[in-house]
Design a protein around this motif. Structure first.
Motif, PDB file in Angstrom:
ATOM      1  N   ALA A  78      -5.272  -7.488  -4.634  1.00 10.80           N
ATOM      2  CA  ALA A  78      -5.405  -6.085  -4.256  1.00 10.80           C
ATOM      3  C   ALA A  78      -4.349  -5.657  -3.243  1.00 10.80           C
ATOM      4  CB  ALA A  78      -6.806  -5.841  -3.688  1.00 10.80           C
ATOM      5  N   PHE A  79      -3.826  -6.588  -2.447  1.00 15.70           N
ATOM      6  CA  PHE A  79      -2.766  -6.236  -1.509  1.00 15.70           C
ATOM      7  C   PHE A  79      -1.533  -5.721  -2.250  1.00 15.70           C
ATOM      8  CE2 PHE A  79      -5.415  -8.071   1.571  1.00 15.70           C
ATOM      9  CZ  PHE A  79      -4.895  -7.882   2.842  1.00 15.70           C
ATOM     10  N   THR A  80      -1.262  -6.284  -3.420  1.00 13.71           N
ATOM     11  CA  THR A  80      -0.129  -5.801  -4.205  1.00 13.71           C
ATOM     12  C   THR A  80      -0.369  -4.369  -4.666  1.00 13.71           C
ATOM     13  OG1 THR A  80       0.400  -8.032  -4.928  1.00 13.71           O
ATOM     14  CG2 THR A  80       1.276  -6.233  -6.248  1.00 13.71           C
ATOM     15  N   GLY A  81      -1.615  -4.055  -5.043  1.00 14.56           N
ATOM     16  CA  GLY A  81      -1.940  -2.685  -5.406  1.00 14.56           C
ATOM     17  C   GLY A  81      -1.700  -1.721  -4.259  1.00 14.56           C
ATOM     18  N   VAL A  82      -2.020  -2.135  -3.037  1.00  9.26           N
ATOM     19  CA  VAL A  82      -1.765  -1.300  -1.869  1.00  9.26           C
ATOM     20  C   VAL A  82      -0.262  -1.113  -1.679  1.00  9.26           C
ATOM     21  CG1 VAL A  82      -2.021  -1.125   0.639  1.00  9.26           C
ATOM     22  CG2 VAL A  82      -3.925  -1.954  -0.758  1.00  9.26           C
ATOM     23  N   GLY A  83       0.505  -2.197  -1.861  1.00 10.03           N
ATOM     24  CA  GLY A  83       1.952  -2.085  -1.764  1.00 10.03           C
ATOM     25  C   GLY A  83       2.529  -1.144  -2.803  1.00 10.03           C
ATOM     26  N   GLU A  84       2.001  -1.206  -4.006  1.00  9.04           N
ATOM     27  CA  GLU A  84       2.473  -0.311  -5.069  1.00  9.04           C
ATOM     28  C   GLU A  84       2.105   1.138  -4.775  1.00  9.04           C
ATOM     29  OE1 GLU A  84       0.692  -2.238  -8.379  1.00  9.04           O
ATOM     30  OE2 GLU A  84       2.382  -3.630  -8.672  1.00  9.04           O
ATOM     31  N   PHE A  85       0.931   1.351  -4.166  1.00 13.11           N
ATOM     32  CA  PHE A  85       0.570   2.707  -3.758  1.00 13.11           C
ATOM     33  C   PHE A  85       1.577   3.239  -2.743  1.00 13.11           C
ATOM     34  CE2 PHE A  85      -1.452   5.750  -0.970  1.00 13.11           C
ATOM     35  CZ  PHE A  85      -2.134   6.587  -1.847  1.00 13.11           C
TER      36      PHE A  85
END
Length: 544
Positions: A78-85
């Motif tokens: 999920a940290f990658t999803g935050v980075g992509e956001f």
């Protein structure tokens, strides 16, 4: 120069790698970066809303440019999803692409690191900003997401084009330690009196996320309209969803629409709280299925603004089968912990019938895995502690709720109701509770509003926006903004760190964000907007 490794598992190793790469950069045959002489910056003077718990200035600043990348713990979490956001928002606002965990062929000289760190609270985050890196630490992806909103607010709208031949956005250096004061920081949208489509709700969710709010309560049903598809009771939307205040066409969310909203909110770490108001405020349901009506008459569609005239038949078993079907279907679409049962202004329901009804509905909600929330009238019913009472009036209901061990959600109408007019010349809103100017919406404390509610009992704060007087997103924004930002700060920032004189100066510096999203807010004369860059010409031109 090649990409920094994504597999740094130890912070000391990370620092050694940075130092080594700094040395190699001087010997590299790769692209030559100009020596940037960054301007002096002041992190503590930035206009962050909500105000963080602690901000410490640093000696450096961070230049965001085309040689920057975002690095996360792994490519799959999920940290990658935050980075992509974060990358997506930078691309929309600064018009620059910052890759997330890029391939090794890309030149990268600076990093934004989203690092999972054990031992922190759910939404807590720490930021360290220096000349070559930004390190965001959090235990959860939700905490990282809150920190990303701080980074977004720190990014200037325009680049400093004197530093290099390419655009550079300078972020002030230093450190931020931050976490919320309250677990629940929300707003409510009444989509029943007037219907708002999913794009309008998404825009509202985007602004809520930017200011670190985490719950959106949707008032889905009322006398004037039923706004959520229930497949086992199709007439609720076929009939009950076709009206609204003023006699316009109404509307409703299909279950696919609702799931889309839930997913959109979830991507922003906002939880949707559905409300089905009962046993009052139920005329639209009874028009659809007249057997539900508690007065034995077949009701007509209602498009006015009066309250308190409708009720369900609280002694009819088929009414509870209807309620169970509704709760079951909506709960299956709502992954959050709460289900709001309304319970307010049931003037047409006898007291004994009201108590009987609430005691039967609460177990139905629990059966489907949800914690019941009700307006403060539910506090007068003998229930156990696993119910949340939402305080909106000053009639002593909070005393009964606290005595039963209920958690309290603070929404006092005199302070937190966004549908109240700002003043006597406001274009929209009502004033039965009070006129609520921008400063009045901010200068109260959820912790001390009632001496009968201990701090430990308060779940959080919510700002309801009832829609009797508004029907468009522009009218919604006029009432919600800028007051919603003050509620966001009341829910996040410790009471001792809140000051109207400081807040209003940070508020005027939100105008670039308002402009970018075309938020049609109310420019209250109690805020020195003229200090903002060309605010009033922009506001006046777009409202002609």
């Amino acid at each position: 120069m090649r990409m920094l490794s994504r597999k740094i598992s130890n912070f000391s190793t990370f620092l050694l790698v940075i130092l080594a790469l700094g040395f190699l950069l001087g010997c590299s045959e790769g692209p030559k970066l100009p020596q940037l002489v960054l301007p002096e910056t002041d992190l503590a003077a930035t206009a962050l809303i909500p105000k963080p718990v602690q901000v410490v200035n640093g000696p450096d600043a961070f230049p965001l440019d085309r040689y920057t990348a975002i690095f996360t713990e792994t490519e799959r979490d999920a940290f990658t999803g935050v980075g992509e956001f974060l990358s997506g928002e930078i691309r929309k606002t600064q018009k620059i692409t910052i890759p997330v965990n890029p391939d090794s062929g890309k030149d990268v000289f600076r990093g934004i690191y989203l690092r999972q760190t054990p031992g922190m609270e759910q939404e807590q985050y720490n930021l360290q900003i220096s000349s070559d890196s930004i390190l965001l630490r959090a235990t959860t992806a939700e905490g990282a997401f809150r920190g990303v909103q701080t980074l977004r607010q720190l990014l200037p709208e325009t680049s400093n084009d004197t530093l290099a031949e390419y655009p550079v956005w300078v972020i002030p250096g230093g450190s931020i330690q931050d976490k919320p004061a309250f677990e629940y920081r929300g707003s409510m949208l009444d989509v029943a009196r007037h219907f708002f489509d999913i794009e309008d709700v998404k825009k509202y969710l985007d602004v809520m996320a930017y200011y670190k709010m985490n719950y959106l309560h949707l008032h889905l049903t009322d006398d004037q309209g039923w706004r959520i598809e229930i497949t086992s009771w199709p007439k609720l939307t076929q009939i009950g969803g076709q009206t609204e205040v003023g006699g316009e066409a109404g509307g409703y969310y299909t279950q696919e629409d609702y799931k889309e909203l839930v997913a959109f909110a979830g991507d922003r770490y906002i939880t949707i709280v559905p409300e089905v108001d009962m046993p009052g405020h139920t005329n639209a349901a009874s028009v659809s299925y007249p057997f539900l009506n508690g007065n034995g008459k077949t009701p007509k569609p209602y498009t006015g603004m009066r309250v308190g005239f409708s009720t369900l038949d609280t002694r009819k078993d088929t009414v509870y089968q209807f309620i169970e079907d509704v709760v079951r279907e909506i709960s299956a679409l709502s992954p959050g912990p709460y289900f709001h049962i309304g319970g307010d202004e049931s003037h047409a329901t006898q007291k004994a019938d009201y108590e009987y009804f609430i005691k039967r509905v609460v177990p139905i909600v629990r059966k489907y895995g949800k914690i019941p929330i009700g307006w403060d009238e539910v506090g007068t019913v003998s229930l156990d502690a696993d119910v949340v009472a939402q305080i909106w009036q000053d009639k002593g209901n909070e005393v009964h709720a606290v005595e039963q061990g209920m958690k309290i959600l603070m929404s006092p109408a005199k302070k937190a109701y966004l549908d109240m007019s700002y003043d006597s010349i406001s274009k929209f809103g009502l004033h039965w509770a009070a006129y609520i100017p921008v400063d009045s919406a901010y200068t109260w404390s959820p912790e001390t509003y009632s001496d009968k509610i201990p701090r430990a009992a308060i779940l959080g704060v919510e700002a309801p926006l009832w829609s009797e007087t508004i029907s468009t997103i522009a009218e919604l924004e006029y009432l919600a903004f800028p007051r919603l930002l003050g509620i966001a700060e009341l829910g996040w920032t410790p009471s001792g760190e809140r000051s109207w004189e400081d807040y209003k100066l940070r508020l005027i510096r939100q105008t670039p964000y308002f402009k970018r999203l075309d938020i049609q807010f109310y420019p209250s004369q109690r805020v020195p907007w003229m200090e903002a860059d060309s605010l009033l010409p922009w506001y006046n031109n777009r409202t002609k």
